[in-house]
Design an enzyme around this catalytic site. Structure first.
Site, PDB file in Angstrom:
ATOM      1  N   HIS A   1       0.829  -1.209   0.000  1.00  8.00           N
ATOM      2  CA  HIS A   1       0.000   0.000   0.000  1.00  8.00           C
ATOM      3  C   HIS A   1       0.867   1.265   0.000  1.00  8.00           C
ATOM      4  O   HIS A   1       0.500   2.279  -0.581  1.00  8.00           O
ATOM      5  CB  HIS A   1      -0.923   0.009   1.225  1.00  8.00           C
ATOM      6  CG  HIS A   1      -1.990  -1.046   1.161  1.00  8.00           C
ATOM      7  ND1 HIS A   1      -3.331  -0.742   1.074  1.00  8.00           N
ATOM      8  CD2 HIS A   1      -1.918  -2.399   1.149  1.00  8.00           C
ATOM      9  CE1 HIS A   1      -4.033  -1.865   1.031  1.00  8.00           C
ATOM     10  NE2 HIS A   1      -3.195  -2.876   1.081  1.00  8.00           N
TER      11      HIS A   1
ATOM     12  N   ASP B   1      -6.266   5.398   2.824  1.00  6.62           N
ATOM     13  CA  ASP B   1      -6.400   3.996   2.451  1.00  6.62           C
ATOM     14  C   ASP B   1      -7.767   3.458   2.855  1.00  6.62           C
ATOM     15  O   ASP B   1      -8.381   3.915   3.824  1.00  6.62           O
ATOM     16  CB  ASP B   1      -5.301   3.183   3.146  1.00  6.62           C
ATOM     17  CG  ASP B   1      -5.095   1.831   2.504  1.00  6.62           C
ATOM     18  OD1 ASP B   1      -5.888   0.917   2.801  1.00  6.62           O
ATOM     19  OD2 ASP B   1      -4.153   1.679   1.713  1.00  6.62           O
TER      20      ASP B   1
ATOM     21  N   ALA C   1      13.094  -8.418  -3.552  1.00  7.10           N
ATOM     22  CA  ALA C   1      13.778  -8.356  -4.849  1.00  7.10           C
ATOM     23  C   ALA C   1      13.507  -7.027  -5.540  1.00  7.10           C
ATOM     24  O   ALA C   1      12.433  -6.447  -5.378  1.00  7.10           O
ATOM     25  CB  ALA C   1      13.293  -9.490  -5.745  1.00  7.10           C
TER      26      ALA C   1
ATOM     27  N   HIS D   1       1.632 -13.924  -8.154  1.00  7.01           N
ATOM     28  CA  HIS D   1       0.457 -14.226  -7.325  1.00  7.01           C
ATOM     29  C   HIS D   1      -0.692 -13.252  -7.609  1.00  7.01           C
ATOM     30  O   HIS D   1      -1.746 -13.351  -6.991  1.00  7.01           O
ATOM     31  CB  HIS D   1       0.834 -14.173  -5.843  1.00  7.01           C
ATOM     32  CG  HIS D   1       1.722 -15.281  -5.415  1.00  7.01           C
ATOM     33  ND1 HIS D   1       1.487 -16.591  -5.752  1.00  7.01           N
ATOM     34  CD2 HIS D   1       2.859 -15.291  -4.669  1.00  7.01           C
ATOM     35  CE1 HIS D   1       2.436 -17.359  -5.231  1.00  7.01           C
ATOM     36  NE2 HIS D   1       3.283 -16.597  -4.588  1.00  7.01           N
TER      37      HIS D   1
ATOM     38  N   TRP E   1      -2.047  -6.528  -7.129  1.00  4.24           N
ATOM     39  CA  TRP E   1      -2.252  -5.534  -8.173  1.00  4.24           C
ATOM     40  C   TRP E   1      -0.980  -4.786  -8.544  1.00  4.24           C
ATOM     41  O   TRP E   1      -0.741  -4.482  -9.721  1.00  4.24           O
ATOM     42  CB  TRP E   1      -3.354  -4.548  -7.789  1.00  4.24           C
ATOM     43  CG  TRP E   1      -3.672  -3.621  -8.916  1.00  4.24           C
ATOM     44  CD1 TRP E   1      -3.586  -2.260  -8.927  1.00  4.24           C
ATOM     45  CD2 TRP E   1      -4.125  -3.984 -10.234  1.00  4.24           C
ATOM     46  NE1 TRP E   1      -3.950  -1.748 -10.159  1.00  4.24           N
ATOM     47  CE2 TRP E   1      -4.288  -2.793 -10.983  1.00  4.24           C
ATOM     48  CE3 TRP E   1      -4.404  -5.214 -10.856  1.00  4.24           C
ATOM     49  CZ2 TRP E   1      -4.709  -2.797 -12.306  1.00  4.24           C
ATOM     50  CZ3 TRP E   1      -4.831  -5.211 -12.177  1.00  4.24           C
ATOM     51  CH2 TRP E   1      -4.980  -4.016 -12.887  1.00  4.24           C
TER      52      TRP E   1
ATOM     53  N   SER F   1       2.063  -5.940  -8.593  1.00  2.50           N
ATOM     54  CA  SER F   1       2.838  -6.831  -9.463  1.00  2.50           C
ATOM     55  C   SER F   1       2.174  -6.995 -10.828  1.00  2.50           C
ATOM     56  O   SER F   1       2.849  -7.042 -11.859  1.00  2.50           O
ATOM     57  CB  SER F   1       3.012  -8.203  -8.798  1.00  2.50           C
ATOM     58  OG  SER F   1       3.864  -8.107  -7.680  1.00  2.50           O
TER      59      SER F   1
ATOM     60  N   GLN G   1      -6.669 -11.410  -5.388  1.00  2.00           N
ATOM     61  CA  GLN G   1      -5.803 -11.970  -6.416  1.00  2.00           C
ATOM     62  C   GLN G   1      -6.532 -12.873  -7.410  1.00  2.00           C
ATOM     63  O   GLN G   1      -6.183 -12.919  -8.591  1.00  2.00           O
ATOM     64  CB  GLN G   1      -4.640 -12.715  -5.754  1.00  2.00           C
ATOM     65  CG  GLN G   1      -3.701 -11.786  -5.001  1.00  2.00           C
ATOM     66  CD  GLN G   1      -2.693 -12.522  -4.132  1.00  2.00           C
ATOM     67  OE1 GLN G   1      -2.644 -13.753  -4.110  1.00  2.00           O
ATOM     68  NE2 GLN G   1      -1.876 -11.766  -3.404  1.00  2.00           N
TER      69      GLN G   1
END
Length: 449
Positions: A16, A115, A315, A332, A335, A337, A357
């Site tokens: 977030h 949020d 990473a 997975h 959002w 990614s 997901q």
């Protein structure tokens, strides 16, 4: 005197915080004064942005707050591994209302972007006649599908967990199984989390509107559906990651400190041919890994060192995905990614686990048609069941080989172009943000006259 001042209040979680900081950078670049209400565990990325030339203000807030039942070491939702800790975390979020209201009263910003996990923010902002915008951190597609799942409850119309049901009254025919729906939803369990989600939905309908980290051309049917059918004021202002013009170091430290030297990683990738890398496997560090060091077959890393790379920890994902050597992305379907995959023109192998997901997977595989599912069927936040290796291998082969894979790659390239055009001057996201800022300026004028 005419400069708008916008407060941003992200959930304490990297997934977030990343888009919220990118949103603050975007608003800053458009001449808006921005301030992030941050907790100590998430100050460093904001400081990095400030050192890069972004004039973003910071208001520090203690977390866990006073009277919280959370242990002092818990500073992020990413550290909540047991369901038993969730009620303590949600109660800690409620305790932030009073200090946030004091900030709003003192500084009187022109808008609060809060949020979704702070449903009380709508009323807190209203006390001072400040419009509150909701940020979910996901797509209009998943907002529409989750809302239809809540309204129509189609999982009650099937007789077994394996039988598929259709999610009704959406632009596409989307099928799910009961096990892909959270148990607390399909069994209508009332607990602290479901009570929070009820408050989230209610506060959203009373808020000024919703900001979406996406772009109209990616999901036009669902952008229109969310606005017209579900009656939400919505502005698509993404992909936020493309608005961030930082270099390699900035991308490498996006969200958290990388567990691998980015230059070493890039050197290895640059030595490979386009679309040729067998694998980069990112393994999240955690208690389970520490207790069981033998989770990999003996000698695996040594045997595969010429074919792939294993990264243990955080990473530099965006940096990796944008490298020419990468041919596909196993994800997975969070959002952030998913958008990184879209903006890196990569076809995706989808392996959803929890949250929204499973909805994002449908967008990638059935609407955009730039991905292949491994066949994940179980919604589970922790200790997810595995997938047969043959299913993973087959999904990767479908993407990397043959005409089907070439067509997916071609579509992925088109979406990347559309994403880039959306954020440029005159593009859909550029214009949506301009319209929002004009509305906020007009709102301020009405309030002050």
């Amino acid at each position: 005197m005419n400069q708008l001042h916008v407060f941003f209040f992200p959930l304490m979680a990297h997934g977030h915080m990343i888009p919220t900081l990118e949103m603050a950078k975007l608003f800053t670049s458009r001449g808006v004064q921005t301030t992030i209400i941050a907790t100590p565990g998430f100050v460093k990325p904001i400081e990095n942005a400030r050192n890069s030339g972004f004039n973003i203000g910071i208001h520090l807030m203690k977390f866990p707050p006073e009277k919280s039942e959370l242990p002092d070491g818990i500073t992020s939702f990413d550290q909540i591994f047991s369901d038993g800790m969730i009620p303590k975390f949600t109660k800690a979020l409620e305790l932030l209302q009073e200090p946030v209201e004091k900030l709003l009263e003192e500084f009187r910003p022109d808008c609060l972007v809060a949020d979704m996990f702070f449903p009380w923010a709508t009323d807190a902002a209203a006390k001072f006649d400040i419009p509150r915008l909701v940020f979910h951190g996901t797509s209009c597609f998943s907002l529409c599908t989750s809302e239809h799942m809540r309204i129509y409850k189609p999982y009650n119309n099937v007789s077994s967990d394996s039988e598929e049901f259709v999610l009704p009254n959406l632009p596409h025919l989307l099928k799910f199984t009961r096990t892909q729906v959270p148990d607390f939803v399909r069994e209508e369990i009332e607990n602290d989390l479901t009570k929070l989600f009820t408050k989230v939905k209610e506060s959203e309908t009373r808020s000024y509107g919703v900001l979406v980290n996406s772009f109209y051309e990616l999901e036009p049917d669902y952008a229109d559906h969310y606005r017209k059918f579900l009656k939400r004021n919505t502005w698509h202002i993404g992909p936020l990651l493309l608005s961030n013009k930082g270099g390699e170091d900035d991308k490498a430290q996006r969200g958290n400190e990388s567990a691998i030297d980015e230059h070493e990683c890039l050197e290895w990738l640059n030595s490979e041919q386009p679309n040729s890398v067998k694998f980069i496997w990112v393994v999240r560090e955690g208690k389970e890994r520490e207790e069981n060091e033998n989770w990999l077959p003996e000698g695996f890393e040594e045997k595969t060192k010429d074919k792939g790379l294993i990264i243990k920890g955080w990473a530099p994902q965006l940096l990796i995905l944008q490298n020419k050597a990468i041919g596909a992305f196993v994800t997975h379907c969070g959002w952030n990614s998913t958008l990184e995959g879209v903006c890196s023109e990569l076809p995706m192998v989808t392996w959803p686990l929890f949250a929204e997901q499973f909805f994002n997977e449908k967008l990638v595989t059935e609407v955009l048609r730039i991905g292949v599912s491994v066949g994940s069927k179980q919604w589970k936040r922790t200790a997810s069941e595995g997938i047969e290796r043959e299913a993973i291998a087959m999904a990767i082969r479908r993407i990397m080989e043959g005409e089907e894979g070439a067509e997916m790659r071609s579509r992925a390239q088109e979406y990347k172009k559309k994403a880039r055009m959306a954020i440029e001057e005159g593009g859909s996201s550029y214009n949506d943000l301009r319209a929002l800022l004009q509305e906020l300026s007009a709102y301020r004028l009405r309030v002050t006259t």
